[in-house]
Design a protein around this motif. Structure first.
Motif, PDB file in Angstrom:
ATOM      1  N   ALA A  32       0.830  -1.208   0.000  1.00 24.91           N
ATOM      2  CA  ALA A  32       0.000   0.000   0.000  1.00 24.91           C
ATOM      3  C   ALA A  32       0.862   1.254   0.000  1.00 24.91           C
ATOM      4  O   ALA A  32       0.519   2.244  -0.657  1.00 24.91           O
ATOM      5  CB  ALA A  32      -0.941  -0.007   1.207  1.00 24.91           C
ATOM      6  N   ALA A  33       1.972   1.219   0.720  1.00 22.85           N
ATOM      7  CA  ALA A  33       2.884   2.367   0.718  1.00 22.85           C
ATOM      8  C   ALA A  33       3.428   2.608  -0.688  1.00 22.85           C
ATOM      9  O   ALA A  33       3.487   3.748  -1.154  1.00 22.85           O
ATOM     10  CB  ALA A  33       4.026   2.147   1.709  1.00 22.85           C
ATOM     11  N   LEU A  34       3.819   1.538  -1.369  1.00 24.37           N
ATOM     12  CA  LEU A  34       4.296   1.660  -2.747  1.00 24.37           C
ATOM     13  C   LEU A  34       3.232   2.289  -3.635  1.00 24.37           C
ATOM     14  O   LEU A  34       3.507   3.223  -4.389  1.00 24.37           O
ATOM     15  CB  LEU A  34       4.720   0.299  -3.285  1.00 24.37           C
ATOM     16  CG  LEU A  34       5.060   0.234  -4.775  1.00 24.37           C
ATOM     17  CD1 LEU A  34       6.216   1.159  -5.123  1.00 24.37           C
ATOM     18  CD2 LEU A  34       5.371  -1.202  -5.182  1.00 24.37           C
ATOM     19  N   THR A  35       2.018   1.805  -3.527  1.00 26.27           N
ATOM     20  CA  THR A  35       0.919   2.336  -4.341  1.00 26.27           C
ATOM     21  C   THR A  35       0.696   3.817  -4.063  1.00 26.27           C
ATOM     22  O   THR A  35       0.525   4.618  -4.992  1.00 26.27           O
ATOM     23  CB  THR A  35      -0.376   1.536  -4.066  1.00 26.27           C
ATOM     24  OG1 THR A  35      -0.145   0.169  -4.424  1.00 26.27           O
ATOM     25  CG2 THR A  35      -1.554   2.086  -4.842  1.00 26.27           C
ATOM     26  N   GLU A  36       0.719   4.186  -2.792  1.00 23.43           N
ATOM     27  CA  GLU A  36       0.482   5.587  -2.437  1.00 23.43           C
ATOM     28  C   GLU A  36       1.606   6.495  -2.933  1.00 23.43           C
ATOM     29  O   GLU A  36       1.358   7.567  -3.477  1.00 23.43           O
ATOM     30  CB  GLU A  36       0.315   5.737  -0.934  1.00 23.43           C
ATOM     31  CG  GLU A  36      -0.046   7.154  -0.543  1.00 23.43           C
ATOM     32  CD  GLU A  36      -0.399   7.296   0.929  1.00 23.43           C
ATOM     33  OE1 GLU A  36      -0.341   8.434   1.413  1.00 23.43           O
ATOM     34  OE2 GLU A  36      -0.732   6.284   1.570  1.00 23.43           O
ATOM     35  N   TYR A  37       2.841   6.082  -2.751  1.00 25.48           N
ATOM     36  CA  TYR A  37       3.963   6.901  -3.211  1.00 25.48           C
ATOM     37  C   TYR A  37       3.972   7.024  -4.732  1.00 25.48           C
ATOM     38  O   TYR A  37       4.304   8.084  -5.273  1.00 25.48           O
ATOM     39  CB  TYR A  37       5.287   6.325  -2.720  1.00 25.48           C
ATOM     40  CG  TYR A  37       5.655   6.759  -1.324  1.00 25.48           C
ATOM     41  CD1 TYR A  37       6.218   8.015  -1.089  1.00 25.48           C
ATOM     42  CD2 TYR A  37       5.467   5.926  -0.241  1.00 25.48           C
ATOM     43  CE1 TYR A  37       6.574   8.414   0.179  1.00 25.48           C
ATOM     44  CE2 TYR A  37       5.825   6.317   1.045  1.00 25.48           C
ATOM     45  CZ  TYR A  37       6.372   7.562   1.243  1.00 25.48           C
ATOM     46  OH  TYR A  37       6.725   7.969   2.512  1.00 25.48           O
ATOM     47  N   PHE A  60       8.387   0.166   3.503  1.00 25.33           N
ATOM     48  CA  PHE A  60       8.350  -0.730   2.355  1.00 25.33           C
ATOM     49  C   PHE A  60       8.649  -2.168   2.756  1.00 25.33           C
ATOM     50  O   PHE A  60       8.887  -3.013   1.908  1.00 25.33           O
ATOM     51  CB  PHE A  60       9.315  -0.235   1.286  1.00 25.33           C
ATOM     52  CG  PHE A  60       8.834   1.026   0.635  1.00 25.33           C
ATOM     53  CD1 PHE A  60       8.147   0.978  -0.559  1.00 25.33           C
ATOM     54  CD2 PHE A  60       9.037   2.261   1.239  1.00 25.33           C
ATOM     55  CE1 PHE A  60       7.665   2.139  -1.145  1.00 25.33           C
ATOM     56  CE2 PHE A  60       8.566   3.419   0.661  1.00 25.33           C
ATOM     57  CZ  PHE A  60       7.866   3.362  -0.535  1.00 25.33           C
ATOM     58  N   GLY A  61       8.656  -2.435   4.056  1.00 27.23           N
ATOM     59  CA  GLY A  61       8.806  -3.790   4.557  1.00 27.23           C
ATOM     60  C   GLY A  61      10.222  -4.217   4.876  1.00 27.23           C
ATOM     61  O   GLY A  61      10.495  -5.413   4.965  1.00 27.23           O
ATOM     62  N   GLU A  67      14.743  -8.318   0.797  1.00 26.90           N
ATOM     63  CA  GLU A  67      14.661  -8.471  -0.657  1.00 26.90           C
ATOM     64  C   GLU A  67      13.340  -7.941  -1.204  1.00 26.90           C
ATOM     65  O   GLU A  67      13.309  -7.287  -2.246  1.00 26.90           O
ATOM     66  CB  GLU A  67      14.864  -9.934  -1.055  1.00 26.90           C
ATOM     67  CG  GLU A  67      15.059 -10.132  -2.536  1.00 26.90           C
ATOM     68  CD  GLU A  67      16.256  -9.380  -3.121  1.00 26.90           C
ATOM     69  OE1 GLU A  67      16.171  -8.968  -4.298  1.00 26.90           O
ATOM     70  OE2 GLU A  67      17.269  -9.190  -2.417  1.00 26.90           O
ATOM     71  N   GLU A  68      12.248  -8.211  -0.506  1.00 24.33           N
ATOM     72  CA  GLU A  68      10.953  -7.678  -0.950  1.00 24.33           C
ATOM     73  C   GLU A  68      10.915  -6.158  -0.810  1.00 24.33           C
ATOM     74  O   GLU A  68      10.334  -5.469  -1.660  1.00 24.33           O
ATOM     75  CB  GLU A  68       9.816  -8.321  -0.168  1.00 24.33           C
ATOM     76  CG  GLU A  68       9.564  -9.753  -0.566  1.00 24.33           C
ATOM     77  CD  GLU A  68       8.365 -10.369   0.146  1.00 24.33           C
ATOM     78  OE1 GLU A  68       7.514  -9.612   0.665  1.00 24.33           O
ATOM     79  OE2 GLU A  68       8.289 -11.602   0.184  1.00 24.33           O
ATOM     80  N   ALA A  69      11.517  -5.624   0.236  1.00 23.45           N
ATOM     81  CA  ALA A  69      11.588  -4.173   0.391  1.00 23.45           C
ATOM     82  C   ALA A  69      12.385  -3.566  -0.765  1.00 23.45           C
ATOM     83  O   ALA A  69      11.975  -2.555  -1.345  1.00 23.45           O
ATOM     84  CB  ALA A  69      12.219  -3.809   1.729  1.00 23.45           C
ATOM     85  N   TYR A  70      13.510  -4.195  -1.097  1.00 21.27           N
ATOM     86  CA  TYR A  70      14.306  -3.718  -2.234  1.00 21.27           C
ATOM     87  C   TYR A  70      13.458  -3.710  -3.510  1.00 21.27           C
ATOM     88  O   TYR A  70      13.481  -2.729  -4.262  1.00 21.27           O
ATOM     89  CB  TYR A  70      15.556  -4.581  -2.436  1.00 21.27           C
ATOM     90  CG  TYR A  70      16.211  -4.303  -3.762  1.00 21.27           C
ATOM     91  CD1 TYR A  70      17.002  -3.171  -3.945  1.00 21.27           C
ATOM     92  CD2 TYR A  70      15.989  -5.138  -4.852  1.00 21.27           C
ATOM     93  CE1 TYR A  70      17.566  -2.897  -5.177  1.00 21.27           C
ATOM     94  CE2 TYR A  70      16.554  -4.862  -6.084  1.00 21.27           C
ATOM     95  CZ  TYR A  70      17.338  -3.744  -6.238  1.00 21.27           C
ATOM     96  OH  TYR A  70      17.890  -3.462  -7.464  1.00 21.27           O
ATOM     97  N   ALA A  71      12.729  -4.781  -3.753  1.00 13.25           N
ATOM     98  CA  ALA A  71      11.914  -4.870  -4.972  1.00 13.25           C
ATOM     99  C   ALA A  71      10.888  -3.737  -5.036  1.00 13.25           C
ATOM    100  O   ALA A  71      10.689  -3.133  -6.096  1.00 13.25           O
ATOM    101  CB  ALA A  71      11.218  -6.224  -5.045  1.00 13.25           C
ATOM    102  N   ARG A  72      10.259  -3.447  -3.913  1.00 16.74           N
ATOM    103  CA  ARG A  72       9.274  -2.350  -3.885  1.00 16.74           C
ATOM    104  C   ARG A  72       9.946  -1.004  -4.149  1.00 16.74           C
ATOM    105  O   ARG A  72       9.454  -0.191  -4.933  1.00 16.74           O
ATOM    106  CB  ARG A  72       8.554  -2.314  -2.540  1.00 16.74           C
ATOM    107  CG  ARG A  72       7.581  -3.450  -2.321  1.00 16.74           C
ATOM    108  CD  ARG A  72       6.877  -3.332  -0.961  1.00 16.74           C
ATOM    109  NE  ARG A  72       6.136  -4.530  -0.672  1.00 16.74           N
ATOM    110  CZ  ARG A  72       6.592  -5.521   0.108  1.00 16.74           C
ATOM    111  NH1 ARG A  72       7.774  -5.417   0.704  1.00 16.74           N
ATOM    112  NH2 ARG A  72       5.858  -6.601   0.300  1.00 16.74           N
ATOM    113  N   VAL A  73      11.057  -0.776  -3.483  1.00 20.49           N
ATOM    114  CA  VAL A  73      11.753   0.505  -3.647  1.00 20.49           C
ATOM    115  C   VAL A  73      12.312   0.627  -5.066  1.00 20.49           C
ATOM    116  O   VAL A  73      12.275   1.704  -5.662  1.00 20.49           O
ATOM    117  CB  VAL A  73      12.846   0.674  -2.572  1.00 20.49           C
ATOM    118  CG1 VAL A  73      13.678   1.913  -2.827  1.00 20.49           C
ATOM    119  CG2 VAL A  73      12.203   0.734  -1.190  1.00 20.49           C
ATOM    120  N   HIS A  74      12.799  -0.461  -5.611  1.00 19.26           N
ATOM    121  CA  HIS A  74      13.282  -0.445  -6.995  1.00 19.26           C
ATOM    122  C   HIS A  74      12.156  -0.032  -7.939  1.00 19.26           C
ATOM    123  O   HIS A  74      12.357   0.791  -8.840  1.00 19.26           O
ATOM    124  CB  HIS A  74      13.841  -1.816  -7.376  1.00 19.26           C
ATOM    125  CG  HIS A  74      14.464  -1.836  -8.736  1.00 19.26           C
ATOM    126  ND1 HIS A  74      13.742  -2.113  -9.872  1.00 19.26           N
ATOM    127  CD2 HIS A  74      15.737  -1.592  -9.128  1.00 19.26           C
ATOM    128  CE1 HIS A  74      14.538  -2.045 -10.913  1.00 19.26           C
ATOM    129  NE2 HIS A  74      15.765  -1.731 -10.490  1.00 19.26           N
TER     130      HIS A  74
END
Length: 133
Positions: A32-37, A60-61, A67-74
């Protein structure tokens, strides 16, 4: 927010936006944070604003799965790049420092130059971290 005078003499403002939903407890919150940003970046672009965002990796977790946090931030930084925007990663508590530096380094090594990192000057290790970057 910063203020500056444009060539025509009018006043222009530059904004920096940051949301602080730190330390999410479930992957869905990080998604949800990824979607909002992404939506904020889209709105900045659509409205032609001189603005950027800063993020905290725990939103972002980071504490759930690095690794999942990296994927979201990427995904976010890549999206910002397509819009000509910049993402600043805020440093969090000392327990997150190494992971934050790893993620930042991976983004930069992957060719994303529209990402920056805020370091905490009061940490003893910061000088060495700057040298390593």
């Amino acid at each position: 927010m910063s203020e500056r005078t444009s060539p025509g003499g009018s006043i222009a403002f530059s904004f920096h936006w940051a949301q602080r939903p730190e330390f999410v407890k479930e992957p869905a919150q990080a998604d949800a944070a990824l979607t909002e940003y992404r939506a904020v970046l889209d709105r900045i672009h659509a409205d032609g604003l001189d603005a950027n965002i800063s993020i905290k990796l725990t939103a972002f977790g980071l504490l759930l799965d690095e690794e999942e946090a990296y994927a979201r931030v990427h995904q976010l930084v890549t999206h910002a790049s397509t819009l000509g925007n910049f993402v600043r990663i805020d440093m969090e508590d000392s327990g997150c420092t190494d992971a934050t530096l790893r993620i930042y380094a991976r983004l930069r090594q992957g060719g994303l130059d529209n990402v920056g990192l805020v370091l905490q000057a009061y940490l003893r290790r910061t000088g060495a971290d700057v040298e390593a970057l």
